[in-house]
Design a protein around this motif. Structure first.
Motif, PDB file in Angstrom:
ATOM      1  N   ILE A 161     -21.857   5.915  25.976  1.00  0.00           N
ATOM      2  CA  ILE A 161     -20.519   5.747  25.409  1.00  0.00           C
ATOM      3  C   ILE A 161     -20.473   6.268  23.975  1.00  0.00           C
ATOM      4  O   ILE A 161     -19.560   7.008  23.594  1.00  0.00           O
ATOM      5  N   ALA A 162     -21.464   5.866  23.174  1.00  0.00           N
ATOM      6  CA  ALA A 162     -21.469   6.280  21.772  1.00  0.00           C
ATOM      7  C   ALA A 162     -21.561   7.795  21.626  1.00  0.00           C
ATOM      8  O   ALA A 162     -20.861   8.389  20.796  1.00  0.00           O
ATOM      9  N   ASN A 163     -22.402   8.428  22.439  1.00  0.00           N
ATOM     10  CA  ASN A 163     -22.614   9.866  22.272  1.00  0.00           C
ATOM     11  C   ASN A 163     -21.490  10.716  22.854  1.00  0.00           C
ATOM     12  O   ASN A 163     -21.370  11.890  22.496  1.00  0.00           O
ATOM     13  N   PHE A 164     -20.676  10.149  23.726  1.00  0.00           N
ATOM     14  CA  PHE A 164     -19.472  10.859  24.158  1.00  0.00           C
ATOM     15  C   PHE A 164     -18.307  10.588  23.212  1.00  0.00           C
ATOM     16  O   PHE A 164     -17.555  11.499  22.850  1.00  0.00           O
ATOM     17  N   ALA A 165     -18.164   9.332  22.798  1.00  0.00           N
ATOM     18  CA  ALA A 165     -16.973   8.942  22.045  1.00  0.00           C
ATOM     19  C   ALA A 165     -17.067   9.251  20.555  1.00  0.00           C
ATOM     20  O   ALA A 165     -16.081   9.698  19.946  1.00  0.00           O
ATOM     21  N   VAL A 166     -18.227   9.024  19.943  1.00  0.00           N
ATOM     22  CA  VAL A 166     -18.333   9.144  18.491  1.00  0.00           C
ATOM     23  C   VAL A 166     -18.075  10.571  17.993  1.00  0.00           C
ATOM     24  O   VAL A 166     -17.306  10.751  17.036  1.00  0.00           O
ATOM     25  N   PRO A 167     -18.672  11.627  18.593  1.00  0.00           N
ATOM     26  CA  PRO A 167     -18.336  12.980  18.113  1.00  0.00           C
ATOM     27  C   PRO A 167     -16.838  13.282  18.196  1.00  0.00           C
ATOM     28  O   PRO A 167     -16.273  13.925  17.300  1.00  0.00           O
ATOM     29  N   PHE A 168     -16.179  12.802  19.268  1.00  0.00           N
ATOM     30  CA  PHE A 168     -14.735  13.013  19.407  1.00  0.00           C
ATOM     31  C   PHE A 168     -13.972  12.279  18.305  1.00  0.00           C
ATOM     32  O   PHE A 168     -13.063  12.840  17.669  1.00  0.00           O
TER      33      PHE A 168
END
Length: 420
Positions: A161-168
């Motif tokens: 979740i963090a690695n998909f959501a945080v860059p966005f």
């Protein structure tokens, strides 16, 4: 009264059975949120460093401070779980961690930010032992492989979740947005836990234990249990590799191989996704084979060390994407095995304490590895291979430790507590 090896009597067993899965769902969701909270640092670290004018090699201090708080909380939180119960502690854990996540998202000072990370870790750390205590009170030991597989899949899902959501979120709203969003979700999780969770009837106690027996100290529980110490060492090595990779992999790929931040996030998300599915599967399979824990752990930890070395030799995005699933499978699937061992090694009134103490030892790997890998990376003239090699030492130590674990000690037997 207590009745050995008999199912709990209930006027509505189907409701109790359904409710225990609700307990698992809520414990899993809360553990997912604390995992998202700590995994947010990996994809955001470079941007936080740029915003607060912190050099790359020094970014590890934030993660180390978080895990110092996390370790202290685990050591104390396990004992408190046995004293006051998992429901209250998991509620305080989630609400406290969520509030300080939101505070960190608004910080403009490196010193203040480092201190806040320690506070976030302190609150988040109590979640684990509280979850183990609640789950071991609702599920029998022979079921705990699949249950802990599902529960610990939260740590992998949090990374995904963090690695998909945080860059966005960083691209559209800045690095603070993810801390505000995930912090608020953690607070909501804590409120739900307080409203819904209750302790269960299942217990595993020592054969000679009496209801009024004096509770041994936490240090005596740990120092007097060789198997528990070995499981602690095995988890230390595993966490050294797993969380060292989660904390550093984004920055290492970005700075060491020029990988775009969003692409690095996808690679780490793919890495973690295999853990989401692999943990429940390996737990289910282990339950089917007479509850085996030791041998699967040895195999997975050995494979993890090998895959870290292989990953360190790669230098292109396609190669990273191919290797990431295999690395993720080995990096996470030892965890449900060693977690499910804990209730076998101690009596039921000590499960929370033992879970907290062992996780505190495991998380020492997370405390030490950020600074260690940062130092190796800097000393080796930014060598990607040297950094991954340093990570591989951990699971190798864990594999050796598991060779000496007796997963079925004679002094513990299973009983079920029922009301007269």
């Amino acid at each position: 009264m207590t009745t050995a090896l008999t199912p709990s009597t209930s006027s509505q067993p189907e409701i109790r059975n359904a409710y225990r899965w609700m307990v698992l769902l809520l414990c899993w969701f809360s553990f997912t949120m604390t995992s998202v909270d700590r995994s947010t640092w990996g994809p955001s670290s470079v941007f936080v460093g740029e915003s607060l004018a912190i050099p790359l090699a020094s970014l590890g201090i934030f993660a180390t401070t978080y895990y110092i708080g996390y370790v202290v909380s685990n050591a104390a939180g396990g004992f408190l779980t046995d004293k006051i119960g998992g429901r209250l502690l998991i509620t305080v854990s989630m609400i406290g961690a969520g509030i300080f996540m939101m505070v960190f998202g608004s910080t403009t000072s490196a010193v203040v930010g480092i201190a806040i990370q320690g506070v976030v870790g302190f609150f988040a750390g109590a979640d684990y032992a509280a979850g183990i205590k609640l789950l071991s009170s609702w599920f029998r030991p022979e079921e705990l492989g699949k249950v802990m597989g599902i529960f610990t899949s939260a740590t992998s899902l949090g990374v995904v979740i963090a690695n998909f959501a945080v860059p966005f979120l960083i691209a559209h709203s800045g690095w603070g947005a993810s801390y505000h969003l995930f912090g608020a979700a953690s607070v909501v999780s804590g409120i739900l836990c307080w409203i819904i969770l209750r302790p269960g009837p299942v217990a595993a106690i020592a054969a000679n234990a009496a209801g009024s027996a004096k509770r041994p100290s936490a240090w005596r529980i740990l120092s007097g249990n060789r198997n528990l110490l070995l499981v602690g060492l095995a988890g230390f090595g595993g966490f050294w590799g797993t969380y060292g990779f989660v904390i550093w992999s984004n920055a290492l790929m970005i700075k060491g191989h020029g990988v775009a931040p969003a692409t690095a996030g996808i690679i780490v998300a793919v890495f973690a996704a295999l853990g989401v599915f692999g943990k429940p599967i390996i737990g289910f399979v282990a339950d089917r084979f007479n509850g085996a824990r030791r041998v699967p752990s040895i195999i997975v930890l050995g494979g993890f060390a090998v895959m870290l070395i292989i990953f360190g030799t790669l230098d292109s995005v396609p190669a990273f994407l191919i290797a990431a699933p295999l690395l993720g499978l080995t990096a996470y699937c030892y965890l449900p095995m060693i977690v499910a061992l804990i209730p076998r090694l101690v009596s039921s009134d000590m499960v929370g304490t033992a879970a907290g103490l062992t996780n505190a030892i495991w998380q020492l790997g997370s405390v030490l590895v950020p600074i260690a890998v940062g130092g190796v990376f800097a000393a080796s003239n930014n060598s990607f291979m040297a950094a991954l090699g340093a990570l591989a030492v951990g699971p190798l130590i864990g594999m050796v430790a598991m060779f000496f674990v007796n997963e079925r000690p004679d002094e513990v037997k299973v009983i079920v507590k029922t009301e007269a």
